[in-house]
Motif scaffolding. Structure first.
Motif, PDB file in Angstrom:
ATOM      1  N   PHE A  24      29.377 -24.932  37.863  1.00 51.63           N
ATOM      2  CA  PHE A  24      30.058 -26.404  37.432  1.00 51.63           C
ATOM      3  C   PHE A  24      30.619 -27.007  38.899  1.00 51.63           C
ATOM      4  CE2 PHE A  24      33.088 -23.040  35.809  1.00 51.63           C
ATOM      5  CZ  PHE A  24      34.002 -23.234  36.803  1.00 51.63           C
ATOM      6  N   GLU A  25      30.792 -28.539  38.345  1.00 50.24           N
ATOM      7  CA  GLU A  25      31.248 -29.359  39.501  1.00 50.24           C
ATOM      8  C   GLU A  25      32.447 -30.283  39.132  1.00 50.24           C
ATOM      9  OE1 GLU A  25      28.560 -31.052  43.078  1.00 50.24           O
ATOM     10  OE2 GLU A  25      27.379 -30.654  41.076  1.00 50.24           O
ATOM     11  N   ASN A  26      33.320 -30.252  39.654  1.00 50.03           N
ATOM     12  CA  ASN A  26      34.230 -31.310  39.638  1.00 50.03           C
ATOM     13  C   ASN A  26      34.983 -31.331  38.312  1.00 50.03           C
ATOM     14  OD1 ASN A  26      34.395 -32.251  42.081  1.00 50.03           O
ATOM     15  ND2 ASN A  26      32.401 -33.684  41.723  1.00 50.03           N
ATOM     16  N   ILE A  27      35.291 -30.134  37.787  1.00 55.28           N
ATOM     17  CA  ILE A  27      36.013 -30.198  36.589  1.00 55.28           C
ATOM     18  C   ILE A  27      37.360 -30.447  36.697  1.00 55.28           C
ATOM     19  CG2 ILE A  27      37.036 -28.407  34.744  1.00 55.28           C
ATOM     20  CD1 ILE A  27      34.349 -27.451  34.429  1.00 55.28           C
ATOM     21  N   SER A  28      37.920 -31.207  35.916  1.00 62.05           N
ATOM     22  CA  SER A  28      39.669 -31.431  35.966  1.00 62.05           C
ATOM     23  C   SER A  28      39.984 -31.735  34.526  1.00 62.05           C
ATOM     24  CB  SER A  28      39.495 -32.838  36.519  1.00 62.05           C
ATOM     25  OG  SER A  28      39.438 -32.902  38.054  1.00 62.05           O
ATOM     26  N   PHE A  29      41.234 -31.130  34.186  1.00 64.52           N
ATOM     27  CA  PHE A  29      41.925 -31.243  32.884  1.00 64.52           C
ATOM     28  C   PHE A  29      43.468 -30.857  33.069  1.00 64.52           C
ATOM     29  CE2 PHE A  29      39.801 -26.944  32.836  1.00 64.52           C
ATOM     30  CZ  PHE A  29      41.046 -26.437  32.248  1.00 64.52           C
ATOM     31  N   GLU A 206      36.642 -23.881  13.680  1.00 63.54           N
ATOM     32  CA  GLU A 206      37.741 -24.117  12.921  1.00 63.54           C
ATOM     33  C   GLU A 206      39.161 -23.666  13.931  1.00 63.54           C
ATOM     34  OE1 GLU A 206      38.292 -25.062   9.988  1.00 63.54           O
ATOM     35  OE2 GLU A 206      36.041 -25.282  10.100  1.00 63.54           O
ATOM     36  N   ILE A 207      38.823 -22.750  14.883  1.00 57.70           N
ATOM     37  CA  ILE A 207      39.881 -22.488  15.921  1.00 57.70           C
ATOM     38  C   ILE A 207      40.294 -23.521  16.574  1.00 57.70           C
ATOM     39  CG2 ILE A 207      40.520 -20.993  17.857  1.00 57.70           C
ATOM     40  CD1 ILE A 207      38.960 -18.345  16.635  1.00 57.70           C
ATOM     41  N   GLY A 208      39.357 -24.112  17.276  1.00 58.07           N
ATOM     42  CA  GLY A 208      38.806 -25.602  18.222  1.00 58.07           C
ATOM     43  C   GLY A 208      39.886 -26.566  17.364  1.00 58.07           C
ATOM     44  N   LYS A 209      39.684 -26.737  16.082  1.00 52.94           N
ATOM     45  CA  LYS A 209      40.564 -27.754  15.440  1.00 52.94           C
ATOM     46  C   LYS A 209      41.950 -27.207  15.392  1.00 52.94           C
ATOM     47  CE  LYS A 209      36.968 -29.296  11.967  1.00 52.94           C
ATOM     48  NZ  LYS A 209      36.366 -28.732  10.684  1.00 52.94           N
ATOM     49  N   ARG A 210      42.253 -26.427  15.387  1.00 51.14           N
ATOM     50  CA  ARG A 210      43.763 -25.875  15.383  1.00 51.14           C
ATOM     51  C   ARG A 210      44.428 -26.222  16.821  1.00 51.14           C
ATOM     52  NH1 ARG A 210      44.692 -21.011  11.465  1.00 51.14           N
ATOM     53  NH2 ARG A 210      46.840 -21.286  11.812  1.00 51.14           N
ATOM     54  N   CYS A 211      43.573 -26.501  17.658  1.00 50.46           N
ATOM     55  CA  CYS A 211      44.252 -26.512  19.026  1.00 50.46           C
ATOM     56  C   CYS A 211      44.578 -28.231  19.074  1.00 50.46           C
ATOM     57  CB  CYS A 211      43.237 -25.916  20.227  1.00 50.46           C
ATOM     58  SG  CYS A 211      42.778 -24.278  20.134  1.00 50.46           S
ATOM     59  N   ASP A 212      45.125 -28.162  20.408  1.00 49.77           N
ATOM     60  CA  ASP A 212      45.476 -29.508  20.595  1.00 49.77           C
ATOM     61  C   ASP A 212      44.492 -30.443  21.268  1.00 49.77           C
ATOM     62  OD1 ASP A 212      48.465 -29.354  19.672  1.00 49.77           O
ATOM     63  OD2 ASP A 212      48.283 -27.902  21.377  1.00 49.77           O
ATOM     64  N   LYS A 213      43.921 -29.674  22.265  1.00 47.70           N
ATOM     65  CA  LYS A 213      42.681 -30.276  22.748  1.00 47.70           C
ATOM     66  C   LYS A 213      41.449 -29.626  22.940  1.00 47.70           C
ATOM     67  CE  LYS A 213      45.628 -32.521  26.779  1.00 47.70           C
ATOM     68  NZ  LYS A 213      45.659 -32.633  27.969  1.00 47.70           N
ATOM     69  N   ILE A 214      40.533 -30.237  22.945  1.00 37.96           N
ATOM     70  CA  ILE A 214      39.265 -29.196  23.300  1.00 37.96           C
ATOM     71  C   ILE A 214      38.586 -29.815  24.711  1.00 37.96           C
ATOM     72  CG2 ILE A 214      36.706 -28.792  22.495  1.00 37.96           C
ATOM     73  CD1 ILE A 214      37.868 -29.191  19.446  1.00 37.96           C
ATOM     74  N   PHE A 215      38.052 -28.830  25.523  1.00 40.97           N
ATOM     75  CA  PHE A 215      37.360 -29.212  26.836  1.00 40.97           C
ATOM     76  C   PHE A 215      35.757 -28.795  26.448  1.00 40.97           C
ATOM     77  CE2 PHE A 215      35.794 -28.194  30.808  1.00 40.97           C
ATOM     78  CZ  PHE A 215      36.091 -29.659  31.455  1.00 40.97           C
ATOM     79  N   SER A 216      34.985 -29.801  26.274  1.00 34.84           N
ATOM     80  CA  SER A 216      33.585 -29.497  26.308  1.00 34.84           C
ATOM     81  C   SER A 216      32.987 -29.278  27.676  1.00 34.84           C
ATOM     82  CB  SER A 216      32.832 -30.612  25.469  1.00 34.84           C
ATOM     83  OG  SER A 216      31.743 -30.675  25.744  1.00 34.84           O
ATOM     84  N   GLU A 221      34.420 -33.090  29.758  1.00 32.49           N
ATOM     85  CA  GLU A 221      35.528 -33.886  29.245  1.00 32.49           C
ATOM     86  C   GLU A 221      36.672 -33.245  28.195  1.00 32.49           C
ATOM     87  OE1 GLU A 221      33.856 -37.633  27.957  1.00 32.49           O
ATOM     88  OE2 GLU A 221      33.741 -36.920  25.812  1.00 32.49           O
ATOM     89  N   CYS A 222      37.824 -33.562  28.192  1.00 33.06           N
ATOM     90  CA  CYS A 222      38.808 -33.191  27.419  1.00 33.06           C
ATOM     91  C   CYS A 222      39.213 -33.952  26.550  1.00 33.06           C
ATOM     92  CB  CYS A 222      39.939 -32.625  28.372  1.00 33.06           C
ATOM     93  SG  CYS A 222      41.170 -31.214  27.823  1.00 33.06           S
TER      94      CYS A 222
END
Ligand SMILES: Nc1ncnc2c1ncn2[C@@H]1O[C@H](COP(=O)(O)OP(=O)(O)OP(=O)(O)O)[C@@H](O)[C@H]1O
Ligand SMILES: [Mg+2]
Length: 225
Positions: A24-29, A206-216, A221-222
């Motif tokens: 991967f390249e240039n990941i930021s969050f 379902e786990i993703g939905k219970r988090c505050d953010k999702i990084f795809s 992008e976050c």
């Protein structure tokens, strides 16, 4: 608000012989204290690689990571080990418990490795064993536990040293859905009790939905949930 974790323009390649694999390249969050971030993406896209880099188990080719104001690039190899033990907690797909130690000893292990005393370690491990519903299993060995119970020991162990950031790589990937959900219920209960900050690699929506953010990882992008 100042962020707990800042990942800035991180890139990773693997070189095997003549071949160069650009993972991967240039990941930021960024992630704030007390927040949960889910990382999603297809197999082989680099989720574990990214988590290992944030967990100081692997190094990026370029970019910077900062946890609680400490830049990873400023740490020597020795300092990295100490930093990992003190500030980061890990839960992997397979629990990696030590078979010859009891539940309490396994939970307390990161504390002992960090130089903590036996009685204090066992006392805190006892609290954590109770918090993950294993009060009655304290003196069991890992081979005597079910898969879900083993993974709950791994979760308790990961937060033994009060880490600033908990990293979980498909923590329920090896469990049936019902048992996996039960383990996650404990994680979300601990979140409240210990104000945990966490990154979870998961395929579970379902786990993703219970988090505050999702990084795809596909989109790079976050997004806020
Ligand atoms: N040590 C290594 N040397 C060379 N290539 C590697 C190494 N580790 C991982 N890779 C490659 O990097 C890519 C990303 O691997 P990674 O394990 O991060 O994927 P992942 O998204 O976690 O996949 P999965 O969902 O299957 O766990 C893969 O193509 C893998 O083959
Ligand atoms: Mg992986």
């Amino acid at each position: 608000m100042s962020e707990l974790l800042k990942v800035t323009s991180v890139s990773k390649t693997y070189k095997t012989g003549q071949k160069v694999l650009r993972v991967f390249e240039n990941i930021s969050f960024e992630l704030g204290k007390g927040r949960f971030l889910a990382i999603t993406g297809v197999s082989g896209i680099g989720k574990s690689t990214l988590l290992n880099i944030v967990g100081l188990l692997d190094r990026p080719d370029s970019g910077e990571i900062e946890l609680n104001g400490v830049k990873y690039s400023s740490l020597s190899e020795n300092e990295k080990s100490v930093f990992r033990n003190k500030h980061l907690g890990f839960v992997f797909q397979f629990h990696h418990l030590l078979p010859e130690f009891t539940v309490l000893e396994n939970i307390a292990m990161p504390f002992f490795i960090g130089g903590g005393g036996f009685d204090e370690g066992i006392e805190r491990a006892r609290k954590l064993a109770k918090a993950v519903g294993l009060k009655e299993r304290e003196d069991y060995f890992p081979s005597m536990l079910s898969g879900g119970e083993q993974q709950r020991v791994a979760v308790a162990r990961a937060i033994m040293n009060n880490p600033d950031l908990l990293l979980m790589d498909e923590p329920t990937g090896n469990l049936d859905p019902k048992t996996g959900n039960m383990v996650m219920e404990y994680v979300f209960m601990l979140r409240e009790e210990f104000n945990l900050s966490c990154i979870i690699v998961t395929h579970n929506i379902e786990i993703g939905k219970r988090c505050d953010k999702i990084f795809s990882m596909e989109k790079g992008e976050c997004v806020n949930v």
